[in-house]
Write a protein that holds these residues in place. Structure first.
Motif, PDB file in Angstrom:
ATOM      1  N   PRO A  31       0.828  -1.213   0.000  1.00 42.04           N
ATOM      2  CA  PRO A  31       0.000   0.000   0.000  1.00 42.04           C
ATOM      3  C   PRO A  31       0.861   1.262   0.000  1.00 42.04           C
ATOM      4  O   PRO A  31       1.861   1.336   0.715  1.00 42.04           O
ATOM      5  CB  PRO A  31      -0.812  -0.121   1.291  1.00 42.04           C
ATOM      6  CG  PRO A  31      -0.016  -1.021   2.178  1.00 42.04           C
ATOM      7  CD  PRO A  31       0.714  -1.965   1.269  1.00 42.04           C
ATOM      8  N   ARG A  52      -3.929  -2.199   2.652  1.00 41.79           N
ATOM      9  CA  ARG A  52      -4.222  -3.393   1.858  1.00 41.79           C
ATOM     10  C   ARG A  52      -5.171  -4.263   2.661  1.00 41.79           C
ATOM     11  O   ARG A  52      -4.905  -4.583   3.824  1.00 41.79           O
ATOM     12  CB  ARG A  52      -2.940  -4.159   1.527  1.00 41.79           C
ATOM     13  CG  ARG A  52      -3.184  -5.360   0.581  1.00 41.79           C
ATOM     14  CD  ARG A  52      -1.888  -5.964   0.105  1.00 41.79           C
ATOM     15  NE  ARG A  52      -1.169  -6.638   1.178  1.00 41.79           N
ATOM     16  CZ  ARG A  52       0.154  -6.745   1.233  1.00 41.79           C
ATOM     17  NH1 ARG A  52       0.921  -6.211   0.285  1.00 41.79           N
ATOM     18  NH2 ARG A  52       0.734  -7.379   2.248  1.00 41.79           N
ATOM     19  N   ASN A 102      -6.101  -2.794  -2.416  1.00 38.78           N
ATOM     20  CA  ASN A 102      -5.522  -1.586  -1.850  1.00 38.78           C
ATOM     21  C   ASN A 102      -6.475  -0.412  -2.034  1.00 38.78           C
ATOM     22  O   ASN A 102      -6.920  -0.126  -3.160  1.00 38.78           O
ATOM     23  CB  ASN A 102      -4.185  -1.263  -2.523  1.00 38.78           C
ATOM     24  CG  ASN A 102      -3.105  -2.263  -2.173  1.00 38.78           C
ATOM     25  OD1 ASN A 102      -3.388  -3.317  -1.610  1.00 38.78           O
ATOM     26  ND2 ASN A 102      -1.863  -1.950  -2.512  1.00 38.78           N
ATOM     27  N   TYR A 146      -6.811  -9.551  -2.501  1.00 37.51           N
ATOM     28  CA  TYR A 146      -6.275  -8.417  -1.741  1.00 37.51           C
ATOM     29  C   TYR A 146      -6.577  -7.144  -2.520  1.00 37.51           C
ATOM     30  O   TYR A 146      -6.511  -7.128  -3.755  1.00 37.51           O
ATOM     31  CB  TYR A 146      -4.772  -8.575  -1.507  1.00 37.51           C
ATOM     32  CG  TYR A 146      -4.431  -9.741  -0.607  1.00 37.51           C
ATOM     33  CD1 TYR A 146      -4.295  -9.568   0.772  1.00 37.51           C
ATOM     34  CD2 TYR A 146      -4.263 -11.019  -1.134  1.00 37.51           C
ATOM     35  CE1 TYR A 146      -3.994 -10.642   1.601  1.00 37.51           C
ATOM     36  CE2 TYR A 146      -3.967 -12.100  -0.313  1.00 37.51           C
ATOM     37  CZ  TYR A 146      -3.836 -11.903   1.054  1.00 37.51           C
ATOM     38  OH  TYR A 146      -3.557 -12.979   1.874  1.00 37.51           O
TER      39      TYR A 146
END
Length: 338
Positions: free
Chosen positions: A22, A28, A122, A120
């Motif tokens: 991030p 994140r 961000n 995942y």
């Protein structure tokens, strides 16, 4: 990590990509669940190809835990349960009058920038809302659409004892009905789909089919002729626009929840004759998210009944194809770690 991408032409792919650290001010998130929204289905059908930057990862109804923090992020720790309020209002101007959630240059995360249908994700830390430790992450994926409903009901100024008619019993319509009933209002849902009518009744709601029953007469009987104090137009079709001014009583408030991309016919005479009010309602504000988090955490309204199915992220193409085959489902969640 795995991520999904909309490629255009009703096509999703699942790709492998590297985790990204991030940047300053971002976090994140390890995404737990991502709900499929009606807007996502519109994207799948190519209806928003002029807006989205193909190929793109979509999704904005989600829940997860913080996996990594960028610089200058305060108030959050790795492991915190969170949801994202997917509004990027960094283009706010004085002319927006402080209403950042509908500012002129608003960017909707998951549509105008990459979204949550990946393992995942961000995002800017200012979009986060921290969840209570006890919050179920499956239910938490409903917080975004629930916040739409909370916002709609709040703007309607619905009071306990009043009568609310919800035109349309899809996911948002049922959430509006549940929130309206929670305020102490008498709620009637108008819906033509028998599966959704059955679901509304399972949720303890009064639901009728306006094709098989005279809705106006039914509401009159329920209100001793006063008709509805508030009407929520959630269906987005002309018959709902036709009946909303008929079913509203004197000085009734009509909340426009559905999105109408083209000009439609509305009986403006009824606004004059009955002193009706038309209220526009778009997305949500911070306070709506906070109320939704409390409602989901308490779960006294049994939100789990709205979850139709949970599927692995890797089956995204199949999920969207099946929605076309069976459009009367309610809320499908993608398990983003599978």
């Amino acid at each position: 990590m795995k991520a999904t991408r909309y490629e255009g032409n009703k096509t999703f792919n699942v790709i492998e990509k590297d985790l990204e650290a991030p940047v300053k001010g971002d976090v994140r998130i390890k995404v737990a669940y991502s709900g499929v929204c009606g807007t996502d289905v519109h994207i799948y059908h190519g209806m928003m190809d002029k807006r989205v930057n193909i190929p793109i990862t979509i999704g904005h109804e989600m829940s997860g835990t913080i996996d990594a923090l960028g610089e200058n992020v305060i108030g959050y720790e790795v492991g915190d349960k969170v949801v994202v309020r997917p509004l990027d209002d960094r283009g706010v101007k004085p002319s927006d009058k402080g209403f950042n959630h509908i500012c002129e240059d608003l960017k909707f995360i998951g549509i105008d920038s990459p979204g949550s249908m990946q393992q995942y994700w961000n995002v800017p830390a200012f979009t986060l809302h921290k969840l209570r430790t006890a919050t179920d992450l499956k239910l938490a994926a409903l917080i975004e659409p629930l916040s739409v409903a909370v916002h709609d009901v709040r703007l309607s100024e619905l009071k306990s004892g009043e009568t609310a008619v919800i035109l349309g019993g899809g996911p948002i319509g049922l959430l509006v009905a549940m929130v309206a009933k929670d305020t102490g209002a008498n709620v009637i849902v108008s819906e033509v789909n028998p599966v959704r009518i059955a679901k509304a009744k399972d949720l303890g709601l009064d639901a009728v089919n306006p094709v098989k029953m005279d809705l106006i007469q039914y509401v009159k009987e329920k209100t001793e002729g006063r008709l509805a104090d508030v009407v929520f137009e959630v269906a987005g079709v002309q018959p709902a626009l036709d009946i909303m001014t008929e079913v509203a009583g004197i000085r009734g408030r009509i909340v426009m929840v559905a999105i109408h991309g083209e000009k439609k016919n509305v009986d403006l005479f009824k606004f004059f004759w009955k002193e009706l009010k038309l209220i526009g309602a778009r997305v949500y504000e911070k306070e709506d998210y906070e109320k939704s988090i409390q409602l989901i955490t308490d779960n006294e309204l049994h939100f789990e009944k709205l979850i139709t199915d949970i599927q692995p992220l890797t089956k995204i193409q199949e999920v969207f194809e099946n929605i076309d085959k069976k459009p009367d489902g309610l809320k499908i969640l993608m398990d983003c770690q599978q």
